[in-house]
Design a protein around this motif. Structure first.
Motif, PDB file in Angstrom:
ATOM      1  N   ASP A  30       0.987  -1.158  -0.005  1.00  0.00           N
ATOM      2  CA  ASP A  30      -0.162   0.084  -0.060  1.00  0.00           C
ATOM      3  C   ASP A  30       0.882   1.313  -0.110  1.00  0.00           C
ATOM      4  N   SER A  31       1.017   1.861  -1.044  1.00  0.00           N
ATOM      5  CA  SER A  31       1.624   3.011  -1.103  1.00  0.00           C
ATOM      6  C   SER A  31       1.510   4.266  -0.191  1.00  0.00           C
ATOM      7  N   GLY A  32       0.146   4.415   0.409  1.00  0.00           N
ATOM      8  CA  GLY A  32      -0.092   4.982   1.378  1.00  0.00           C
ATOM      9  C   GLY A  32       0.245   4.721   2.630  1.00  0.00           C
ATOM     10  N   GLY A  33       0.576   3.538   3.119  1.00  0.00           N
ATOM     11  CA  GLY A  33       1.392   3.117   4.286  1.00  0.00           C
ATOM     12  C   GLY A  33       0.245   2.808   5.343  1.00  0.00           C
ATOM     13  N   GLY A  34      -1.063   2.677   5.103  1.00  0.00           N
ATOM     14  CA  GLY A  34      -1.970   2.209   6.050  1.00  0.00           C
ATOM     15  C   GLY A  34      -2.311   0.792   5.908  1.00  0.00           C
ATOM     16  N   ALA A  35      -2.328   0.188   4.908  1.00  0.00           N
ATOM     17  CA  ALA A  35      -2.831  -1.281   4.737  1.00  0.00           C
ATOM     18  C   ALA A  35      -1.658  -2.041   4.251  1.00  0.00           C
ATOM     19  N   GLY A  36      -2.051  -3.233   3.977  1.00  0.00           N
ATOM     20  CA  GLY A  36      -1.277  -4.263   3.380  1.00  0.00           C
ATOM     21  C   GLY A  36      -0.116  -4.484   3.822  1.00  0.00           C
ATOM     22  N   ILE A  37       1.110  -4.550   2.876  1.00  0.00           N
ATOM     23  CA  ILE A  37       2.485  -5.096   3.567  1.00  0.00           C
ATOM     24  C   ILE A  37       2.813  -4.058   4.959  1.00  0.00           C
ATOM     25  N   GLN A  38       2.855  -2.743   4.666  1.00  0.00           N
ATOM     26  CA  GLN A  38       3.122  -1.767   5.380  1.00  0.00           C
ATOM     27  C   GLN A  38       2.388  -2.021   6.913  1.00  0.00           C
ATOM     28  N   ALA A  39       1.064  -2.094   6.841  1.00  0.00           N
ATOM     29  CA  ALA A  39       0.213  -2.069   8.057  1.00  0.00           C
ATOM     30  C   ALA A  39       0.715  -3.401   8.933  1.00  0.00           C
ATOM     31  N   ASP A  40       0.961  -4.464   8.043  1.00  0.00           N
ATOM     32  CA  ASP A  40       1.353  -5.961   8.380  1.00  0.00           C
ATOM     33  C   ASP A  40       2.661  -5.902   9.328  1.00  0.00           C
ATOM     34  N   ILE A  41       3.677  -5.058   8.683  1.00  0.00           N
ATOM     35  CA  ILE A  41       5.042  -5.190   9.327  1.00  0.00           C
ATOM     36  C   ILE A  41       4.762  -4.013  10.490  1.00  0.00           C
ATOM     37  N   LYS A  42       4.091  -3.115  10.671  1.00  0.00           N
ATOM     38  CA  LYS A  42       3.923  -2.354  11.893  1.00  0.00           C
ATOM     39  C   LYS A  42       3.085  -3.020  12.878  1.00  0.00           C
ATOM     40  N   ALA A  43       1.917  -3.979  12.322  1.00  0.00           N
ATOM     41  CA  ALA A  43       1.262  -4.639  13.500  1.00  0.00           C
ATOM     42  C   ALA A  43       2.013  -5.698  14.258  1.00  0.00           C
ATOM     43  N   ILE A  44       3.028  -6.508  13.388  1.00  0.00           N
ATOM     44  CA  ILE A  44       3.571  -7.653  13.733  1.00  0.00           C
ATOM     45  C   ILE A  44       4.410  -7.072  14.730  1.00  0.00           C
ATOM     46  N   SER A  45       5.282  -5.955  14.150  1.00  0.00           N
ATOM     47  CA  SER A  45       6.477  -5.144  15.261  1.00  0.00           C
ATOM     48  C   SER A  45       6.057  -4.792  16.396  1.00  0.00           C
ATOM     49  N   ALA A  46       4.600  -4.051  16.570  1.00  0.00           N
ATOM     50  CA  ALA A  46       3.932  -3.673  17.444  1.00  0.00           C
ATOM     51  C   ALA A  46       3.672  -4.489  18.367  1.00  0.00           C
ATOM     52  N   THR A  47       3.173  -5.913  18.031  1.00  0.00           N
ATOM     53  CA  THR A  47       2.829  -6.704  18.845  1.00  0.00           C
ATOM     54  C   THR A  47       3.921  -7.664  19.449  1.00  0.00           C
ATOM     55  N   GLY A  48       5.207  -7.552  19.111  1.00  0.00           N
ATOM     56  CA  GLY A  48       6.225  -8.093  19.663  1.00  0.00           C
ATOM     57  C   GLY A  48       6.790  -9.439  18.731  1.00  0.00           C
ATOM     58  N   GLY A  49       6.588  -9.402  17.412  1.00  0.00           N
ATOM     59  CA  GLY A  49       7.032 -10.199  16.695  1.00  0.00           C
ATOM     60  C   GLY A  49       8.143  -9.716  15.768  1.00  0.00           C
ATOM     61  N   TYR A  50       8.689 -10.451  14.750  1.00  0.00           N
ATOM     62  CA  TYR A  50       9.636  -9.881  13.919  1.00  0.00           C
ATOM     63  C   TYR A  50       9.039 -10.137  12.263  1.00  0.00           C
ATOM     64  N   ALA A  51       8.916  -9.160  11.746  1.00  0.00           N
ATOM     65  CA  ALA A  51       8.180  -9.218  10.393  1.00  0.00           C
ATOM     66  C   ALA A  51       9.055  -9.446   9.423  1.00  0.00           C
ATOM     67  N   CYS A  52       8.843 -10.286   8.384  1.00  0.00           N
ATOM     68  CA  CYS A  52       9.445 -10.627   7.130  1.00  0.00           C
ATOM     69  C   CYS A  52       8.089 -10.585   5.933  1.00  0.00           C
TER      70      CYS A  52
END
Length: 285
Positions: free
Chosen positions: A26-48
């Protein structure tokens, strides 16, 4: 001669909870890969990540979709799985049947412990993100591999071929058909019942249903909620939580991210949720 004791030698070995997100950008940064990486990181995981499509997107609309070649999607998957100890996989936007087939094939090959599938079909803006011809491939090849699928009401209706529910009773009426999709469990999200005072989801297990309800938060900044919730669930599964607990923790996380969404001022349409609400709150204290 005294021995040298290093900090590393005193640190116990801990398995890093690695979570792979397979989704569109998501080029806007709110959904998709960008949201996934943020959510995984914020909840204690390591995102790839493995990117399945590029979108030209902002808070108002999706103006273009460029699918990634299925062979290159497989190359990305091989690169990640051959090196990283991926415990949980979250699957989001897949765009077409070829990519669905490639992802399903690699999931079967590498057999990650947990698979969370968010059957992304429509963006918050209303734009179609999955070709209708690919829905059959999604149902036959990928959903039966999942530990949990997380459809919203329009997505669930599209999957089983019925009208979109207008109330909780109609959600309950979908349970048997959703079980027949073959996933181990289904989290049916009721966020689209906007006239309800609460936001109620149904966690549909093989032999029972758990009702998860929180007070509905009034905000237009809900871009990426589905991506965020499914990624949080995958993150909590990777950290060792049982499915029900992981879903409840994910529900709490997305509720708080929505509750703090208006602290951000992003774009002119449906803005994103506040993935790092804890850090932002700490920064203001």
């Amino acid at each position: 001669m005294s021995s040298l004791v290093t900090t590393a030698s005193l640190t116990p070995f801990v398995t890093t909870p690695i979570v792979l997100t397979i989704a569109g950008s998501d080029s806007g940064g709110g959904a998709g890969i960008q949201a996934d990486i943020k959510a995984i990181s914020a909840t204690g995981g390591y995102a790839c990540s493995v990117i399945t499509a590029l979108t030209a997107q902002n808070t108002q609309a999706v103006t273009g979709i460029y699918p990634i070649n299925a062979e290159f999607v497989e190359q990305q998957l091989d690169a990640v799985f051959s090196d990283l100890n991926v415990i949980a996989v979250k699957v989001g936007m897949l765009s077409d049947s070829n990519i669905i087939h490639s992802v399903a094939k690699k999931i079967k090959q590498y057999t990650p412990k947990y698979l969370v599938v968010d059957p992304v079909m429509v963006a918050t803006s209303g734009d179609l993100l999955l070709h209708s011809s690919a829905i059959d491939s999604l149902k036959s090849e990928l959903l039966p591999l999942a530990d949990v699928i997380t459809p919203n009401l329009p997505e669930a209706a599209a999957l089983i071929g019925c009208s979109v529910p207008k109330n909780e009773d109609e959600m309950i009426a979908m349970i048997d058909e959703l079980r027949q999709l073959g996933a181990k469990s289904v989290l049916l999200k009721g966020g689209h019942l906007e006239t309800d005072d609460n936001s109620t989801d149904l966690l549909i297990l093989a032999d029972n249903v758990e009702r998860l309800s929180t007070e509905r938060i009034k905000t237009r900044n809900t871009h990426g909620t589905g991506c965020t919730l499914s990624s949080a669930i995958a993150s909590y599964l990777a950290q060792g939580h049982e499915l029900s607990a992981a879903v409840k923790r994910g529900k709490y996380y997305i509720t708080q991210a929505i509750a703090h969404a208006d602290e951000l001022n992003i774009g002119q349409g449906h803005g994103p949720v506040n993935h790092f609400f804890v850090l932002n709150t700490q920064g203001q204290s």
